[in-house]
Motif scaffolding. Structure first.
Motif, short mmCIF file in Angstrom:
data_model
loop_
_atom_site.label_atom_id
_atom_site.label_comp_id
_atom_site.label_asym_id
_atom_site.label_seq_id
_atom_site.Cartn_x
_atom_site.Cartn_y
_atom_site.Cartn_z
N ILE A 1 0.85 -1.19 0.00
CA ILE A 1 0.00 0.00 0.00
C ILE A 1 0.88 1.24 0.00
O ILE A 1 1.84 1.34 0.78
CB ILE A 1 -0.93 0.02 1.24
CG1 ILE A 1 -1.80 -1.24 1.27
CG2 ILE A 1 -1.79 1.28 1.26
CD1 ILE A 1 -2.56 -1.44 2.57
N GLU A 2 0.55 2.18 -0.87
CA GLU A 2 1.34 3.41 -1.00
C GLU A 2 0.75 4.46 -0.06
O GLU A 2 -0.29 5.06 -0.36
CB GLU A 2 1.29 3.89 -2.45
CG GLU A 2 1.96 5.22 -2.67
CD GLU A 2 3.17 5.11 -3.57
OE1 GLU A 2 3.36 4.05 -4.18
OE2 GLU A 2 3.93 6.10 -3.65
N CYS A 3 1.42 4.69 1.07
CA CYS A 3 0.96 5.73 1.99
C CYS A 3 1.22 7.09 1.33
O CYS A 3 2.31 7.31 0.81
CB CYS A 3 1.71 5.62 3.31
SG CYS A 3 1.41 7.00 4.42
N PRO A 4 0.25 8.01 1.36
CA PRO A 4 0.47 9.32 0.72
C PRO A 4 1.62 10.09 1.37
O PRO A 4 2.21 10.96 0.75
CB PRO A 4 -0.84 10.07 0.93
CG PRO A 4 -1.83 9.07 1.40
CD PRO A 4 -1.08 7.91 1.96
N ASN A 5 1.96 9.76 2.62
CA ASN A 5 3.03 10.48 3.31
C ASN A 5 4.35 9.73 3.31
O ASN A 5 5.41 10.34 3.25
CB ASN A 5 2.63 10.73 4.78
CG ASN A 5 1.33 11.49 4.87
OD1 ASN A 5 1.18 12.55 4.28
ND2 ASN A 5 0.36 10.92 5.57
N CYS A 6 4.30 8.39 3.40
CA CYS A 6 5.52 7.62 3.63
C CYS A 6 5.94 6.75 2.45
O CYS A 6 7.00 6.14 2.49
CB CYS A 6 5.34 6.71 4.86
SG CYS A 6 4.68 7.55 6.28
N GLY A 7 5.08 6.63 1.45
CA GLY A 7 5.43 5.79 0.31
C GLY A 7 4.99 4.35 0.50
O GLY A 7 4.23 4.05 1.43
N PRO A 8 5.45 3.46 -0.39
CA PRO A 8 4.95 2.08 -0.38
C PRO A 8 5.45 1.29 0.84
O PRO A 8 6.65 1.28 1.12
CB PRO A 8 5.50 1.48 -1.68
CG PRO A 8 6.64 2.34 -2.06
CD PRO A 8 6.40 3.70 -1.48
N SER B 1 -9.80 -8.63 -7.14
CA SER B 1 -8.40 -8.87 -7.49
C SER B 1 -7.44 -8.37 -6.41
O SER B 1 -6.27 -8.70 -6.43
CB SER B 1 -8.06 -8.17 -8.81
OG SER B 1 -8.10 -6.76 -8.62
N TYR B 2 -7.94 -7.55 -5.48
CA TYR B 2 -7.18 -6.87 -4.43
C TYR B 2 -6.26 -5.79 -4.99
O TYR B 2 -5.45 -5.21 -4.28
CB TYR B 2 -6.37 -7.84 -3.55
CG TYR B 2 -7.18 -8.91 -2.85
CD1 TYR B 2 -8.57 -8.85 -2.79
CD2 TYR B 2 -6.56 -9.99 -2.23
CE1 TYR B 2 -9.31 -9.83 -2.15
CE2 TYR B 2 -7.29 -10.98 -1.58
CZ TYR B 2 -8.67 -10.89 -1.56
OH TYR B 2 -9.40 -11.88 -0.92
N ARG B 3 -6.34 -5.49 -6.30
CA ARG B 3 -5.48 -4.49 -6.91
C ARG B 3 -5.89 -3.10 -6.43
O ARG B 3 -7.08 -2.76 -6.43
CB ARG B 3 -5.59 -4.57 -8.43
CG ARG B 3 -4.43 -3.94 -9.15
CD ARG B 3 -4.49 -4.32 -10.62
NE ARG B 3 -5.35 -3.39 -11.33
CZ ARG B 3 -4.90 -2.49 -12.19
NH1 ARG B 3 -3.62 -2.42 -12.46
NH2 ARG B 3 -5.73 -1.68 -12.80
N ILE B 4 -4.89 -2.30 -6.04
CA ILE B 4 -5.18 -0.93 -5.61
C ILE B 4 -5.16 -0.03 -6.84
O ILE B 4 -4.17 -0.01 -7.58
CB ILE B 4 -4.16 -0.47 -4.55
CG1 ILE B 4 -4.41 -1.26 -3.26
CG2 ILE B 4 -4.28 1.03 -4.32
CD1 ILE B 4 -3.42 -0.97 -2.17
N GLU B 5 -6.27 0.68 -7.07
CA GLU B 5 -6.36 1.55 -8.25
C GLU B 5 -5.77 2.92 -7.95
O GLU B 5 -5.08 3.49 -8.78
CB GLU B 5 -7.83 1.71 -8.67
CG GLU B 5 -8.49 0.41 -9.09
CD GLU B 5 -7.99 -0.11 -10.42
OE1 GLU B 5 -7.45 0.68 -11.20
OE2 GLU B 5 -8.14 -1.34 -10.67
N THR B 6 -6.07 3.45 -6.76
CA THR B 6 -5.55 4.77 -6.44
C THR B 6 -5.60 4.99 -4.94
O THR B 6 -6.35 4.33 -4.23
CB THR B 6 -6.33 5.88 -7.18
OG1 THR B 6 -5.67 7.13 -6.97
CG2 THR B 6 -7.76 5.98 -6.69
N VAL B 7 -4.75 5.90 -4.48
CA VAL B 7 -4.69 6.28 -3.07
C VAL B 7 -4.87 7.79 -3.02
O VAL B 7 -4.31 8.50 -3.86
CB VAL B 7 -3.31 5.88 -2.49
CG1 VAL B 7 -3.14 6.44 -1.09
CG2 VAL B 7 -3.16 4.36 -2.48
N TYR B 8 -5.66 8.30 -2.08
CA TYR B 8 -5.85 9.76 -2.02
C TYR B 8 -6.07 10.20 -0.58
O TYR B 8 -6.45 9.41 0.28
CB TYR B 8 -7.00 10.20 -2.93
CG TYR B 8 -8.34 9.53 -2.68
CD1 TYR B 8 -8.58 8.22 -3.11
CD2 TYR B 8 -9.37 10.22 -2.03
CE1 TYR B 8 -9.81 7.61 -2.89
CE2 TYR B 8 -10.60 9.61 -1.82
CZ TYR B 8 -10.81 8.31 -2.24
OH TYR B 8 -12.01 7.71 -2.02
#
Lengths: 405, 100
Positions: free
Chosen positions: B4-11, B75-82
């Motif tokens: 998971i790509e944290c908006p503050n800390c990265g993946p 699919s558990y695929r993450i499309e976007t993080v916001y």
């Protein structure tokens, strides 16, 4: 244990094409759907039934659970429906004329903290008041019943005692499904596999048929028994359900000599373990945290439950993991099922059994069949209606049974 | 395990995060005005789609901040993080609607 399995039977049911119409259509040929069809035929004389299955018969959660059977729930409503279920289990191999290796080897729920001890003793008392067999065991008695368990007090969460239900146990889950399927077929029920429901035909607010990947079928009543996919079907029918679908994983070791004589569950360190008749250690624990329909989860969840298992059973440290898998469980916020009419007339739902549906198979079938046949709840499932989420009369089993089923 | 790509800390690995269920469920503006039916829906009913789902995660072992994710539950695929302050991205596809 390690006894010979019954010979794999020959064909147990026909594979008919769907007819243009049925009195009742059940969606989902898992344990619950099959048990529902069986009790509709046996208890209510309705045999013009189709059980529609998107994949293959008993290939969903019925093939993926850890096969534990018990009825030691805290609240009166739960203990009533699960104990009815357990009593049905006790007569079923004979009634269905199929030995599915129902083994009443007992189920032990461990206590590891003072809070656990108090809750467990309370639950034993509640069970006894409801006529359910329950005992409180001290650590030495735990050790006597299950010699491989570690009761030393030098581990992070020592065993402080356990509740024990001697009539609990395990069964061969796939054989259970086949036993119901054969009887359903004999009673005239059509079991139709590879037949996905794609829509519901309604006349006003009343369901009058289903659209499937194999055409349209008219019907007077529909029962949804689709576990993790219940929300998807409800959406097609035009209403919502208060459930969330999560992955729930389980695992087995390679085949081992019989070492584990009972079923041990621990909510606190979070694992449950039994040894299947063939010899595999069967383990499970809690759901993956996120919503998911993928029938798989993260390996860290498996690692966590194996760590707990090795702490409780040091002898397992050299066992090898053979296989892990996941099912899709339909979880309600009070950890209790929904067996209920729905906002759509003549459409009924059996869902929300979450992580503990296998043990409820006969009880779910019995009460759901009653609800479909009469349009009204059986006394046993009346408290488990959808309207409890409006009235607030929840049956909160999280404390007693929330994680480890 | 999901990355998971944290908006503050990265993946970061999924084990650094905790899950918060469906996103965009506001506390009712006037709770006392709700009927039992409406209050029950607010408390107990959440979307449960097979497909794209807008959900909340918190980076418990990192910045400890909540944020939103749109993930495919099949699919558990993450499309976007916001971020919580961002509007929900419109990712509607012909086969899957967000939270529908």
């Amino acid at each position: 244990m390690a006894e010979a399995l019954p010979a794999h039977p020959d064909f147990l049911w026909r594979n008919p094409d769907p007819k243009p119409s049925y009195d009742v259509v059940i969606v989902g040929a898992g344990g619950h759907g099959l048990a529902t069809a069986y009790y509709l035929a046996k208890n209510h004389g309705i045999t013009n039934i189709a059980v529609l299955e998107r994949g293959w018969l008993a290939g969903g959660n019925m093939a993926r659970n850890t096969a534990i059977i018990r009825s030691n729930y805290l609240w009166d409503e739960s203990s009533a429906i699960y104990e009815h279920s357990l009593k049905l289990w006790e007569g079923q191999p004979e009634e269905l004329e199929y030995d599915f290796l129902f083994s009443q080897r007992g189920v032990m729920n461990l206590a590891h903290t003072l809070g656990d001890v108090r809750d467990s003793v309370r639950r034993v008392s509640a069970n006894k008041l409801n006529g359910i067999d329950a005992e409180w065991l001290d650590p030495q008695q735990v050790k006597e019943l299950c010699p491989i368990i570690n009761i030393n007090d030098n581990i992070r969460y020592p065993v402080l005692g356990a509740t024990f239900q001697p009539r609990g146990g395990i069964a061969k889950h796939d054989h259970v499904a086949w036993a119901f399927a054969r009887k359903c077929d004999e009673l005239g029920v059509d079991l139709i596999q590879n037949c996905e429901v794609t829509g519901f035909v309604k006349d006003g607010n009343r369901v009058v048929g289903v659209d499937t990947s194999r055409g349209r079928t008219a019907t007077e009543r529909v029962g949804l028994s689709a576990a993790g996919h219940s929300s998807v079907l409800a959406k097609l029918a035009g209403f919502d359900l208060p459930i969330q679908s999560h992955p729930l994983q389980a695992l087995v070791s390679e085949l081992l000599q019989p070492v584990h004589p009972t079923v041990v569950m621990s909510n606190h360190v979070h694992v449950y373990v039994s040894q299947a008749h063939k010899g595999e250690l069967v383990m499970g624990a809690g759901i993956d945290s996120y919503n998911g329909y993928g029938q798989r989860g993260g390996f860290h969840v498996i690692e966590h439950q194996m760590a707990a298992a090795v702490e409780l059973f040091p002898i397992f440290a050299r066992a090898h993991l053979l296989r892990t898998w996941g099912g899709i469980v339909d979880v309600t916020l009070d950890a209790s099922p929904i067996v209920s009419p729905t906002p759509v007339d003549n459409l009924f739902v059996n869902c929300g059994w979450g992580t503990g549906g296998f043990k409820g198979t006969p009880g779910a079938g019995w009460t759901f069949a009653h609800t479909i046949a009469t349009g009204a709840a059986h006394a046993l499932n009346a408290p488990f209606a959808l309207d409890r989420f409006v009235s607030g009369a929840l049956i909160d089993e999280h404390g007693a049974a929330g994680v480890a089923h | 395990m999901i990355l998971i790509e944290c908006p503050n800390c990265g993946p970061r690995d999924e084990t650094e995060y905790a899950y918060g269920g469906e996103a965009h469920v506001p506390y009712p503006a006037d709770p006392a005005a709700l009927s039992d039916e409406e209050w029950g829906r607010y408390l107990f009913y959440r979307q449960n789609p097979k497909g794209l789902f807008a959900e909340r995660w918190v980076h418990s072992a990192g910045c400890r901040k909540w944020f939103n994710v749109i993930r495919d539950t099949a699919s558990y695929r993450i499309e976007t993080v916001y971020r919580l302050t961002d509007p929900r991205p419109d990712l509607t596809r012909p086969d899957h609607g967000v939270n529908s």
